[in-house]
Design an enzyme around this catalytic site. Structure first.
Site, short mmCIF file in Angstrom:
data_model
loop_
_atom_site.label_atom_id
_atom_site.label_comp_id
_atom_site.label_asym_id
_atom_site.label_seq_id
_atom_site.Cartn_x
_atom_site.Cartn_y
_atom_site.Cartn_z
N ARG A 105 16.91 16.49 22.97
CA ARG A 105 16.08 17.69 22.82
C ARG A 105 15.88 18.02 21.35
O ARG A 105 16.85 18.25 20.62
CB ARG A 105 16.73 18.88 23.53
CG ARG A 105 16.50 18.87 25.03
CD ARG A 105 17.02 20.14 25.63
NE ARG A 105 18.47 20.14 25.57
CZ ARG A 105 19.25 19.83 26.62
NH1 ARG A 105 18.71 19.52 27.76
NH2 ARG A 105 20.55 19.85 26.50
N ASP A 201 20.94 24.00 22.69
CA ASP A 201 20.07 25.04 23.26
C ASP A 201 20.60 26.44 22.96
O ASP A 201 20.29 27.39 23.66
CB ASP A 201 19.96 24.86 24.78
CG ASP A 201 21.30 25.04 25.48
OD1 ASP A 201 22.33 24.89 24.81
OD2 ASP A 201 21.32 25.34 26.68
N ASP A 279 34.16 21.34 31.69
CA ASP A 279 34.40 22.79 31.54
C ASP A 279 35.17 23.37 32.73
O ASP A 279 36.07 24.19 32.55
CB ASP A 279 33.11 23.57 31.24
CG ASP A 279 31.96 23.21 32.17
OD1 ASP A 279 32.09 22.23 32.94
OD2 ASP A 279 30.93 23.92 32.15
#
Ligand SMILES: *[C@@H]1O[C@H](CO)[C@@H](O)[C@H](O)[C@H]1NC(C)=O
Ligand SMILES: *[C@@H]1O[C@H](CO)[C@@H](O)[C@H](O)[C@H]1NC(C)=O
Ligand SMILES: *[C@@H]1O[C@H](CO)[C@@H](O)[C@H](O)[C@H]1NC(C)=O
Ligand SMILES: *[C@@H]1O[C@H](CO)[C@@H](O)[C@H](O)[C@H]1NC(C)=O
Length: 437
Positions: A105, A201, A279
């Site tokens: 990205r 992001d 996570d």
């Protein structure tokens, strides 16, 4: 520009000559000559010289520190002494690298720009951009920043052979591989003592650096902590107190999304790092081991949405509404020791269980008969009552390893119609039940 006084120049030259002479005399084998000079009342002159020298020394000290730093780096690279030296680098402040994860990205440009814009200096906050995916456009975007950032690239681009049912989770496998590799690189090769992890992001708040730097000593001092996070999972407008940007809490729920860990934690996790879903794994009791994270009331990061592995719907319905703190706080000037467990827990329990218990409907109907600044408590006793309360207060209702988001000792704290509400288990709470999910 001021003109130089010729008399001053002459004096300087004379002084230099004097220094040279004195030095020569003191170094000469015949120290008796030097001694006799001292006895002849030249002490005043020497005193004046000493003052001059001291001033020069002060000027040179800055430069000397730089040279010394470079020399020590060369000599001590890789050793513990090197790391400690680095810790004490410029002005005694710690060196905390920012590890920014990038894949495919080009939006990585935004966090890079913000990190460069907000960081107080490059020495204390080196930026490492770790690229996976071999995505040429993303690599090109990162390289624009030259040596302002250190680009590292995850070398293993092999594909995963997953059973059909697991195929849709491939992205999570790649992320875990990337994290494991880059954290090893950061701690074992580059030898840092701590790291702040961000993703491509994330937007960051202006006081992001002051927040993490001020909390590093707390994280290091308190073995009942294992992370500092910039994120409040219930950080939406209406759920947060906006009149005090300094508010910080302990949380048993690992929030991620802009977080700091120490080298010691990595040494503990690195050999058992999972293949996917790192996570949720880090939230499991075996990894968490009853440790907590620090989180702010108003988030210091915000995701601006990602197309990719994570759920787009979750972004549209929830993440999008998390508030980013705009009013910078100088955390470094604050005493944050109240966050250490021994200081925090007694006050926390007193505050929560000292608040009057009220019915949920009394809160949601705005019928609490107390001044608005008085917090109240709403009790839950089982998973369905928690979820019911959560839904009506618009807070997150999910659990990971039995811990509700932002929960501390079972308590979730939020604002409702301008009042602080503690969603709390009974006071004789026995701990989290990993079966709650
Ligand atoms: C430190 O050591 C690593 C590996 O041992 C090496 O790659 C790096 O260039 C060294 N850095 C300095 C400043 O000498
Ligand atoms: C990190 O490096 C250590 C030491 O080489 C190794 O045992 C461990 O498996 C590595 N961890 C990851 C996640 O790559
Ligand atoms: C804001 O919160 C901090 C931390 O709890 C506290 O020390 C401070 O007094 C609060 N400020 C105001 C104006 O309430
Ligand atoms: C859960 O708690 C609520 C309220 O305390 C109670 O009404 C309900 O019966 C409980 N449900 C179960 C399954 O225990």
């Amino acid at each position: 520009m001021r003109r130089r006084n010729p008399l001053l120049l002459l004096l300087s030259v004379a002084s230099l000559g004097w220094i040279a002479l004195t030095y020569h005399l003191l170094k000469s084998p015949d120290n008796e000559i030097a001694a006799s000079y001292f006895r002849q009342g030249i002490q005043t002159k020497l005193d004046a010289l000493e003052v001059g020298l001291r001033n020069q020394k002060n000027d040179a000290r800055g430069l000397y520190a730089v040279v010394d730093g470079i020399r020590q780096t060369k000599q001590l690279n890789g050793s513990r002494a090197f790391r400690e030296q680095r810790l004490r680098a410029s002005k005694g402040r710690p060196v905390i690298p920012i590890l920014l994860f990038a894949c495919n990205r080009v939006t990585v440009k935004k966090p890079i720009e913000q990190l460069l814009n907000y960081r107080p200096n490059a020495e204390n906050f080196p930026i490492i951009v770790s690229a996976d995916c071999n995505h040429q456009l993303t690599l090109k975007t990162i390289k624009v920043y030259g040596d302002q950032v250190q680009l590292i690239q995850q070398p293993d681009q092999s594909d995963y052979k997953l059973p059909l049912k697991q195929k849709k989770f491939k992205g999570y496998y790649k992320i875990a591989r990337h994290y494991g590799w880059a954290l090893n690189k950061t701690f074992l090769d580059l030898n840092y003592n701590s790291v702040i992890i961000v993703e491509d992001d994330l937007e960051i708040a202006p006081d992001f650096f002051s927040y993490f730097e001020s909390l590093l000593p707390i994280l290091e001092a308190d073995p009942s902590l294992y992370c500092v996070s910039a994120w409040n999972d219930n950080g939406k407008a209406g759920l947060i107190q906006t009149d005090n940007s300094s508010l910080l809490y302990r949380s048993d729920f690992f929030p991620g999304l802009g977080w700091m860990m120490t080298r010691d934690l990595w040494l503990e996790l690195m050999t058992k790092w999972p293949k996917a879903f790192w996570d949720d794994w880090i939230r499991e009791p075996e990894q968490r081991r009853n440790r907590a994270c620090i989180r702010p009331e108003i988030s210091r990061t915000k995701t601006f949405g990602k197309i990719g592995v994570s759920n787009g719907l979750f972004y549209e319905k929830h993440l999008k509404f998390i508030e980013l703190s705009r009013e910078p706080v100088d955390f470094l000037s604050k005493d944050l020791s109240y966050l250490l467990r021994d200081n925090y827990d007694v006050d926390f329990v007193k505050e929560v269980y000292g608040s009057p218990a009220v019915a949920l409907t009394t809160v949601t109907n705005g019928k609490v008969n107390l001044p608005i600044w008085r917090p109240v408590r709403v009790t839950y006793t089982n998973i369905s009552s928690f979820k019911h309360i959560a839904k009506l207060l618009s807070i997150m209702d999910d659990f990971k390893s039995g811990v509700p988001r932002t929960g501390y000792r079972g308590v979730v704290s939020c604002m409702h119609k301008g009042r602080r509400v503690y969603v709390a288990p009974p006071a004789d709470w026995k701990g989290y039940d990993p079966k709650w999910s």
